[in-house]
Design a protein around this motif. Structure first.
Motif, PDB file in Angstrom:
ATOM      1  N   ASN A 253       0.798  -1.238   0.000  1.00 50.68           N
ATOM      2  CA  ASN A 253       0.000   0.000   0.000  1.00 50.68           C
ATOM      3  C   ASN A 253       0.825   1.280   0.000  1.00 50.68           C
ATOM      4  O   ASN A 253       0.343   2.328   0.405  1.00 50.68           O
ATOM      5  N   LYS A 254       2.074   1.159  -0.461  1.00 54.69           N
ATOM      6  CA  LYS A 254       2.921   2.357  -0.518  1.00 54.69           C
ATOM      7  C   LYS A 254       2.978   2.866  -1.970  1.00 54.69           C
ATOM      8  O   LYS A 254       3.393   2.150  -2.873  1.00 54.69           O
ATOM      9  N   ILE A 255       2.595   4.123  -2.123  1.00 54.69           N
ATOM     10  CA  ILE A 255       2.571   4.730  -3.462  1.00 54.69           C
ATOM     11  C   ILE A 255       3.969   4.694  -4.090  1.00 54.69           C
ATOM     12  O   ILE A 255       4.138   4.447  -5.277  1.00 54.69           O
ATOM     13  N   LYS A 256       4.974   4.889  -3.234  1.00 58.85           N
ATOM     14  CA  LYS A 256       6.363   4.951  -3.705  1.00 58.85           C
ATOM     15  C   LYS A 256       6.745   3.741  -4.551  1.00 58.85           C
ATOM     16  O   LYS A 256       7.461   3.868  -5.554  1.00 58.85           O
ATOM     17  N   TYR A 257       6.274   2.548  -4.158  1.00 53.74           N
ATOM     18  CA  TYR A 257       6.727   1.331  -4.845  1.00 53.74           C
ATOM     19  C   TYR A 257       5.947   1.029  -6.117  1.00 53.74           C
ATOM     20  O   TYR A 257       6.099  -0.030  -6.703  1.00 53.74           O
ATOM     21  N   HIS A 258       5.111   1.992  -6.549  1.00 51.60           N
ATOM     22  CA  HIS A 258       4.563   1.852  -7.904  1.00 51.60           C
ATOM     23  C   HIS A 258       5.729   1.776  -8.887  1.00 51.60           C
ATOM     24  O   HIS A 258       5.765   0.899  -9.746  1.00 51.60           O
ATOM     25  N   GLY A 259       6.659   2.701  -8.747  1.00 52.54           N
ATOM     26  CA  GLY A 259       7.734   2.784  -9.734  1.00 52.54           C
ATOM     27  C   GLY A 259       9.099   2.979  -9.115  1.00 52.54           C
ATOM     28  O   GLY A 259       9.921   3.721  -9.644  1.00 52.54           O
ATOM     29  N   ALA A 260       9.367   2.316  -7.972  1.00 48.09           N
ATOM     30  CA  ALA A 260      10.695   2.428  -7.368  1.00 48.09           C
ATOM     31  C   ALA A 260      11.184   1.051  -6.946  1.00 48.09           C
ATOM     32  O   ALA A 260      10.425   0.236  -6.426  1.00 48.09           O
TER      33      ALA A 260
END
Lengths: 281, 320
Positions: A253-260
């Motif tokens: 549920n972390k937005i950061k790991y969409h594209g990191a």
């Protein structure tokens, strides 16, 4: 109700953990890519590639194979991982992901990677492409089916709804769409970026047969596929409630790991968590 | 070949009939449309082969991707509509789903250029050649007239890979014969000459022939080339023309920005540079009006081609 053995569920669960470990390693090695949305789709992809799809890794372009279309192309790490584990190409090749001269491009390329069925990256084109495939199967009186995974961010794209209309116009009951409803897109929560709810009602209004499931529960995934197969005269949309980054606590549920990608330290933590899950199955 | 008098015929009619004939010969051919099927005559294919025809409504991105999916399953998919919708509105779908995938999708678009007429600038697609020739793996065709449009249909079906073909709404002079040779990738010299070369595409080929007649009266022998394939460019024929005639005038019903003039200029710059004059739409939008009025107002005439010929011959003289 579908007869699903405990043994099958355990096998699929293990395979899904294996795919998640590949996703973490691939994106870490590339130091780029999209782990979050790959991990949210991992259980659906596992169910399809390791129980449902009639495909032949030795003959990837077998004309009568089922077609898997990944509309949310950024989630290709999970696709590549499944294809490698299924034997379409060597597992070692996964670590060439996103590197120069690799067959595993940052977003899927048709014709390069054995088993890849569509090009995606620009969102919202995959369901339309699936409509074309499903129309061709019907025209040729072939039994093969088309399974398409869409992201929930892709529900923003107008073309998704153009395809939804065309699918129901032609009553494409050989087409099943999974919507990976992880609730997060690149810049935030889907409901903040562009509210989608009521999403099931939208698909129903487009005259699809709609199911809502827990996209991490294999019994529900397999039951949904069975129901889609039984449904005549309409395509089936499976709104799959999922968790972005599923399987690694600090990524969920972390937005950061969409594209990191993960750092070196995070890689160790993530793999340790996944190995613990594997051992517990 | 000399100029006229020519029969005025509809490229759309030739297109529609060629599709049906192709459909009879090849059961693998399918057609998708987007609420313009009556206008561009694909509806007749639909009547002949209802199971191989898909009306997808005003949803061109979906239409192109559906065509790609059909092609991925082994079909030869013709997607046809007006050029503004079949190129600009669908650009990234064509790029990702058709060209990058190298699939057998044949995009045939009518209503190219100014001669759409009274519908005005929104429908006058003067930038599609520029858009399409920039995409890797794309083949770009511009048939000069009805018979050549029919040949493009057959050649497109026989070729593997994506194609974009554009033609006119208005009736155009029939300058080719069904017996003429046609091959994708080959420019055809339709009139010999040694003083200057006029290279046109689409309905401007007829105007090049008219210009050549006019130049002949002034003692100038103009070579005329019908550039029905814009990409891949027939550089051998163009280089030879540059070498042998020393100056080139290009004529297109399209913007001069990244059109055939630009393609030809960049090709000869690399091999045998000679002066070039470009007749075309000068980086502006069109407007409502009748087809012939628009061609005159925006300078797409035989007279402008003649002016261009004098211009390149004068510049060549200064350089020598």
């Amino acid at each position: 109700m579908v007869d699903i053995s405990e043994e099958l569920i355990a096998t699929l669960k293990k395979k899904a953990v294996t795919l998640r470990k590949h996703i973490i390693r691939m994106t870490h090695n590339a130091q780029s890519g999209h782990p979050g949305g790959s991990m949210s789709a991992a259980d659906i992809v596992t169910a399809l590639y390791f129980h449902v799809l009639r495909v032949d890794p030795k003959n990837p372009t077998w004309p009568d194979r089922d077609r898997f279309v990944l509309s949310k192309g950024h989630a290709c790490p999970v696709w590549y991982a499944a294809l490698a584990e299924r034997g379409f190409f060597p597992v070692e090749e996964l670590l060439t992901f996103r590197k120069l001269n690799s067959r595993l491009q940052g977003h899927p390329e048709l014709g390069t990677t054995p088993g890849v069925e569509n090009a995606a990256g620009a969102e919202g084109q995959g369901l339309s492409f699936s409509v074309g495939l499903a129309l061709a199967a019907r025209m040729d009186h072939k039994p093969w089916r088309v399974y398409c995974i869409l992201g929930d961010g892709e529900q923003d794209v107008g073309q998704t709804w153009e395809a939804a209309m065309a699918s129901s116009k032609y009553g494409l009951d050989n087409l099943t769409a999974f919507i990976d409803r992880n609730g997060i897109q690149q810049e935030g929560r889907t409901e903040d970026i562009m509210p989608l709810e009521p999403l099931a009602e939208k698909w129903e209004a487009f005259n699809w047969h709609v199911l809502t499931i827990d996209g991490h529960d294999f019994r529900q995934i397999l039951a949904a596929i069975e129901e889609a197969h039984r449904t005549k005269g309409r395509p089936t949309a499976v709104i799959s409630r999922t968790v972005k980054g599923k399987g690694v606590s600090f990524m969920e549920n972390k937005i950061k790991y969409h594209g990191a990608a993960t750092s070196d330290d995070e890689l160790k933590l993530a793999l340790a968590e996944l190995e613990a899950q594997e051992a517990a199955i | 070949m000399t100029a006229g008098p020519w029969k005025m015929e509809s490229q759309r009619s030739y297109f529609g009939k060629a599709l049906i004939a192709l459909g009879r010969r090849n059961p693998n051919v399918v057609v998708v449309g987007a609420d313009t099927t009556e206008s561009i005559k694909t509806i007749d294919f639909g009547k002949s082969f209802p199971d191989r025809f898909f009306q997808l409504g005003i949803a061109e991105p979906n239409m192109i991707s559906v065509a790609a999916g059909l092609a991925a399953a082994g079909k030869i998919a013709f997607a046809a509509t007006y050029s503004v919708f079949g190129s600009a509105h669908t650009y990234n779908v064509i790029r990702q789903n058709v060209a990058y995938t190298n699939l057998n999708v044949k995009i045939f678009c009518s209503h190219a250029g100014l001669t759409v007429g009274p519908d005005g600038a929104t429908h006058q697609m003067n930038e599609d050649i520029a858009l399409m020739r920039g995409i890797p793996r794309m083949t770009v065709l511009v048939p000069a007239d009805g018979p050549e449009t029919a040949k493009c249909v057959d050649a497109a079906a026989a070729m593997k890979g994506p194609i974009y073909c554009r033609f006119s709404r208005t009736n155009v002079p029939t300058i080719t014969s069904p017996d003429d040779d046609f091959a994708i990738g080959r420019a055809r010299v339709i009139r010999d000459g040694s003083d200057v070369t006029l290279i046109g595409c689409g309905l401007m080929v007829a105007r090049c022939l008219e210009a050549a007649d006019s130049l002949k009266r002034a003692g100038i022998k103009a070579r005329v080339i019908n550039l029905s394939t814009v990409k891949p460019l027939d550089t051998a024929t163009i280089d030879r023309a540059a070498r042998e005639t020393g100056g080139i005038v290009t004529a297109e019903e399209h913007t001069v920005v990244h059109g055939i003039g630009a393609a030809i200029a960049s090709a000869i710059a690399a091999n045998h540079p000679v002066p070039v004059a470009m007749v075309g739409v000068q980086d502006v939008f069109g407007e409502s009006g009748e087809a012939d009025e628009l061609l005159r107002k925006y300078g797409l005439t035989a007279e402008k081609i003649v002016d261009g010929a004098h211009d390149v011959m004068k510049r060549r003289g200064q350089g020598r």
